[in-house]
Design a protein around this motif. Structure first.
Motif, PDB file in Angstrom:
ATOM      1  N   UNK A  90      -7.325   7.682   5.149  1.00 18.76           N
ATOM      2  CA  UNK A  90      -8.562   7.458   4.682  1.00 18.76           C
ATOM      3  C   UNK A  90      -8.618   6.342   3.919  1.00 18.76           C
ATOM      4  N   UNK A  91      -7.582   5.862   3.162  1.00 18.21           N
ATOM      5  CA  UNK A  91      -7.434   5.058   2.158  1.00 18.21           C
ATOM      6  C   UNK A  91      -7.565   3.626   2.860  1.00 18.21           C
ATOM      7  N   UNK A  92      -6.838   3.521   4.107  1.00 15.69           N
ATOM      8  CA  UNK A  92      -7.145   2.372   5.126  1.00 15.69           C
ATOM      9  C   UNK A  92      -8.568   2.130   5.512  1.00 15.69           C
ATOM     10  N   UNK A  93      -9.217   3.307   5.860  1.00 18.57           N
ATOM     11  CA  UNK A  93     -10.730   3.382   6.303  1.00 18.57           C
ATOM     12  C   UNK A  93     -11.720   2.961   5.276  1.00 18.57           C
ATOM     13  N   UNK A  94     -11.344   3.296   4.063  1.00 19.79           N
ATOM     14  CA  UNK A  94     -12.152   3.254   2.600  1.00 19.79           C
ATOM     15  C   UNK A  94     -11.912   1.623   2.354  1.00 19.79           C
ATOM     16  N   UNK A  95     -10.869   0.980   2.618  1.00 20.56           N
ATOM     17  CA  UNK A  95     -10.809  -0.372   2.218  1.00 20.56           C
ATOM     18  C   UNK A  95     -11.674  -1.059   3.319  1.00 20.56           C
ATOM     19  N   UNK A  96     -11.540  -0.719   4.577  1.00 21.41           N
ATOM     20  CA  UNK A  96     -12.598  -1.343   5.590  1.00 21.41           C
ATOM     21  C   UNK A  96     -13.989  -1.104   5.301  1.00 21.41           C
ATOM     22  N   UNK A  97     -14.267   0.130   4.664  1.00 20.11           N
ATOM     23  CA  UNK A  97     -15.654   0.258   4.335  1.00 20.11           C
ATOM     24  C   UNK A  97     -16.313  -0.521   3.270  1.00 20.11           C
ATOM     25  N   UNK A  98     -15.210  -0.888   2.318  1.00 23.38           N
ATOM     26  CA  UNK A  98     -15.598  -1.638   1.241  1.00 23.38           C
ATOM     27  C   UNK A  98     -16.049  -3.078   1.649  1.00 23.38           C
ATOM     28  N   UNK A  99     -15.678  -3.812   2.588  1.00 27.20           N
ATOM     29  CA  UNK A  99     -16.102  -4.856   3.136  1.00 27.20           C
ATOM     30  C   UNK A  99     -17.376  -4.635   4.261  1.00 27.20           C
ATOM     31  N   UNK A 100     -17.076  -3.868   4.861  1.00 31.15           N
ATOM     32  CA  UNK A 100     -18.435  -3.529   6.038  1.00 31.15           C
ATOM     33  C   UNK A 100     -19.552  -3.138   5.138  1.00 31.15           C
ATOM     34  N   UNK A 101     -19.562  -2.357   4.428  1.00 29.64           N
ATOM     35  CA  UNK A 101     -20.639  -1.725   3.414  1.00 29.64           C
ATOM     36  C   UNK A 101     -21.212  -2.727   2.740  1.00 29.64           C
ATOM     37  N   UNK A 102     -20.314  -3.796   2.156  1.00 33.66           N
ATOM     38  CA  UNK A 102     -20.734  -4.556   1.204  1.00 33.66           C
ATOM     39  C   UNK A 102     -21.563  -5.702   2.259  1.00 33.66           C
ATOM     40  N   UNK A 103     -21.133  -5.991   3.449  1.00 34.02           N
ATOM     41  CA  UNK A 103     -21.765  -7.102   4.106  1.00 34.02           C
ATOM     42  C   UNK A 103     -22.997  -6.490   4.651  1.00 34.02           C
ATOM     43  N   UNK A 104     -23.339  -5.090   4.689  1.00 32.37           N
ATOM     44  CA  UNK A 104     -24.659  -4.608   5.225  1.00 32.37           C
ATOM     45  C   UNK A 104     -25.529  -4.825   4.012  1.00 32.37           C
ATOM     46  N   UNK A 105     -25.150  -4.887   2.650  1.00 37.90           N
ATOM     47  CA  UNK A 105     -26.001  -5.087   1.508  1.00 37.90           C
ATOM     48  C   UNK A 105     -26.447  -6.532   1.534  1.00 37.90           C
ATOM     49  N   UNK A 106     -25.430  -7.398   1.736  1.00 30.51           N
ATOM     50  CA  UNK A 106     -25.461  -8.650   1.881  1.00 30.51           C
ATOM     51  C   UNK A 106     -26.451  -9.196   3.139  1.00 30.51           C
ATOM     52  N   UNK A 107     -26.623  -8.585   4.121  1.00 30.86           N
ATOM     53  CA  UNK A 107     -27.306  -8.863   5.357  1.00 30.86           C
ATOM     54  C   UNK A 107     -28.748  -8.519   4.869  1.00 30.86           C
ATOM     55  N   UNK A 108     -28.941  -7.351   4.320  1.00 27.62           N
ATOM     56  CA  UNK A 108     -30.315  -6.981   3.855  1.00 27.62           C
ATOM     57  C   UNK A 108     -30.958  -7.732   3.008  1.00 27.62           C
TER      58      UNK A 108
END
Length: 583
Positions: A432-450
């Motif tokens: 989960x910690x690896x997935x969480x690190x990926x999510x920090x980037x991916x979810x942040x990019x979603x906010x940025x794209x919005x």
């Protein structure tokens, strides 16, 4: 050994040639398509929407999309099954996971090939969990006490959760007809003029802002691993993106030669997961992570051992779906939220993959296809619907690969995983910690794209700043309070209570509605609201004819036949819609 060196040689040569060809084509297409006579920036995409990387390059690229979505999809059943009153050791949990991924593969392939034709992944969504949990929180569906469940036999325990799954299946399948209807009738295109940039900004941004707790929960399993994953993905995708790695390959008539391979540009996500997963494996073998530590690579070993080798999910596998008014109305809130969210993603993905602006027929067809996918997900018994995967939208921005061919390969991998249970179970074991690190980037990019949609509006306008601030902040306040105070709405009607609880507890729905409502009632000029610039990116349906249609959204076959029939020019979901018939 000969086959391996031949494969490597093919890979290096093809990457080098394709990068040169793609970059050249993108530069030429940008000059030719520049209607404003303004210079555009050089393309940074490695593969655009219509580019077709060879299979030996497409498969690892597709694997990145698979790995990006697998963590988010698997997390849904782990939240859903306890609410269904399913025991943790029930092997059917793996069946639900396989079913969800299997349907995701089918719908993703159909969407990318015949639907909106954009390189997007259609899969299970958190948006459906809110109405799902609201429905299961109704008095008639609440789980009985643990001591009562412990006295049940196996058949009674099976029926306990399957009757709830049938209720969800019927609610999801029937509510999805709304998307099918507005898509195939063209009503989606009619409402696009009201879906303004100030509607899209809160809708898309709140997806990432709402998911921050999920990212934090997974990353907190080990912040060192999560932070290292985020840092490594940043290093590969941003800092080393233009660095080519020297590689020795074999060429016929030349022997061993040194070629340069753009490893970091092609596989930043895959490379990051492989390295950090291996690191967790080493820390597990050396017992640095003690027994039971959530970042151990063997923490979910039981998922692998319990998974079946071969199983084909089928409609009604948990019984015939049931339909109730409360369930359908409650689930409709998730459908509405997903509709607005997907509409918001279409122009973003088209820009990221350097496709033409999405025309009305593609948007209509995309929403209708999403509705059909949600219906299939319900009938198959996944306990969830389908929606455009924001994580994979972020992956396009990270990998700079926007080819629909790659998404089609990813769909094939998903279908294969849905049939071969142990194949998917391997990747469910990613810490989960690896997935969480990926999510920090991916979810942040979603906010940025919005937030990037704000480029169309006048940010010097106090009107726009008021709408923007209120439509983002108020939903976070209201929805968080609704989640912390379940059952606070008491109108005397359970159906109305459940529906209002779901509507007011979904941030993206509240934010999108608030932004849309305020932007359309508060006076403002078209230039101030961003409609003038936005119309250049999104077909708002104001004209009767599209003079320069984009062929990016044409069907892969049968276009010549469609253009010969007069009636096809009036069907809102066909590529010939609103075009002039060629004489």
């Amino acid at each position: 050994m000969k086959a391996a060196t031949s494969y490597s040689s093919l890979l290096m040569e093809d990457v080098k040639q394709n990068v040169e060809i793609v970059d050249s084509n993108k530069q030429n297409s940008q000059v030719n398509s520049n209607n404003q006579n303004e210079p555009k920036k050089e393309s940074k995409l490695l593969y655009g929407i219509n580019d077709a990387p060879p299979w030996y390059l497409s498969i690892p690229l597709a694997f990145q999309h698979y790995l990006t979505m697998i963590g988010a999809i698997v997390s849904i059943p782990f939240i859903l099954t306890p609410a269904l009153c399913m025991a943790d050791e029930d092997p059917n949990r793996g069946v639900i996971i396989s079913t969800m991924i299997f349907v995701t593969g089918i719908v993703t392939y159909f969407q990318a090939t015949w639907g909106c034709r954009l390189p997007i992944v259609q899969g299970g969504t958190i948006s459906f969990l809110v109405p799902t949990l609201a429905i299961l929180n109704l008095p008639q569906w609440k789980c009985p006490p643990e001591e009562e469940i412990s006295k049940m036999n196996d058949d009674e325990k099976l029926e306990l959760w399957q009757i709830r799954m049938r209720e969800l299946s019927g609610a999801i399948a029937v509510s999805s007809l709304f998307q099918v209807f507005i898509g195939y009738t063209g009503l989606v295109g009619k409402i696009l003029k009201f879906v303004t940039p100030l509607t899209i900004v809160p809708t898309v941004s709140l997806v990432g802002l709402t998911l921050f707790e999920h990212a934090a929960e997974t990353a907190s399993k080990h912040w060192g691993i999560a932070a290292g994953t985020t840092a490594m993905l940043t290093l590969f995708s941003q800092v080393l993106v233009n660095v080519s790695v020297p590689t020795i390959t074999y060429r016929k008539n030349q022997g061993l030669v040194v070629t340069r391979f753009q490893l970091f540009k092609l596989f930043p996500v895959l490379l990051t997961i492989a390295i950090m997963w291996s690191l967790c494996g080493i820390l597990t073998l050396t017992n640095v992570f003690e027994e039971g530590h959530p970042s151990r690579t063997d923490i979910r070993l039981r998922v692998l051992t319990d998974a079946s080798w071969f199983y084909i999910p089928y409609p009604g596998q948990f019984g015939l779906p049931t339909v109730t008014l409360a369930g359908v109305l409650g689930m409709l809130a998730g459908v509405l939220a997903c509709t607005v969210e997907s509409i918001s993603y279409y122009p973003t993905v088209s820009q990221m993959s350097e496709a033409g602006s999405p025309p009305l027929h593609a948007i209509n067809r995309g929403i209708a296809t999403e509705g059909l996918g949600t219906m299939l997900a319900g009938l198959w018994g996944s306990g969830n619907g389908t929606n455009t995967f924001g994580e994979n939208v972020g992956a396009i921005g990270v990998t700079k690969v926007g080819s629909r061919r790659v998404i089609q390969w990813a769909a094939f991998i998903m279908i294969l995983q849905g049939v071969i249970g142990k194949f998917g179970a391997i990747f469910i074991m990613i810490p989960d910690s690896v997935v969480g690190g990926i999510f920090c980037v991916m979810f942040g990019m979603i906010i940025a794209f919005g937030l990037s949609t704000l480029q169309y509006v006048d940010l010097r306008s106090s009107r726009n700043l008021y709408i923007l601030g209120l439509s983002i902040f108020f939903p976070m306040v209201l929805c968080k309070w609704m989640q912390n105070h379940p059952g606070v709405i008491k109108t005397g009607n359970d159906t109305v209570d459940a529906t209002l609880s779901v509507l007011l507890g979904t941030t993206i729905l509240v934010g999108g509605f608030l932004g849309c409502f305020l932007d359309n009632i508060i006076p403002g000029t078209d230039e101030e609201r961003g409609l003038v610039e936005w119309s250049k990116e999104m077909d708002l349906g104001d004209g009767d004819v599209v003079e320069k249609p984009s062929s990016d959204y044409d069907f892969p076959m049968g276009m010549d036949l469609l253009k010969k029939w007069d009636w096809t020019y009036h069907v809102p979901f066909l590529p010939t819609y609103r075009l002039k018939k060629e004489s």
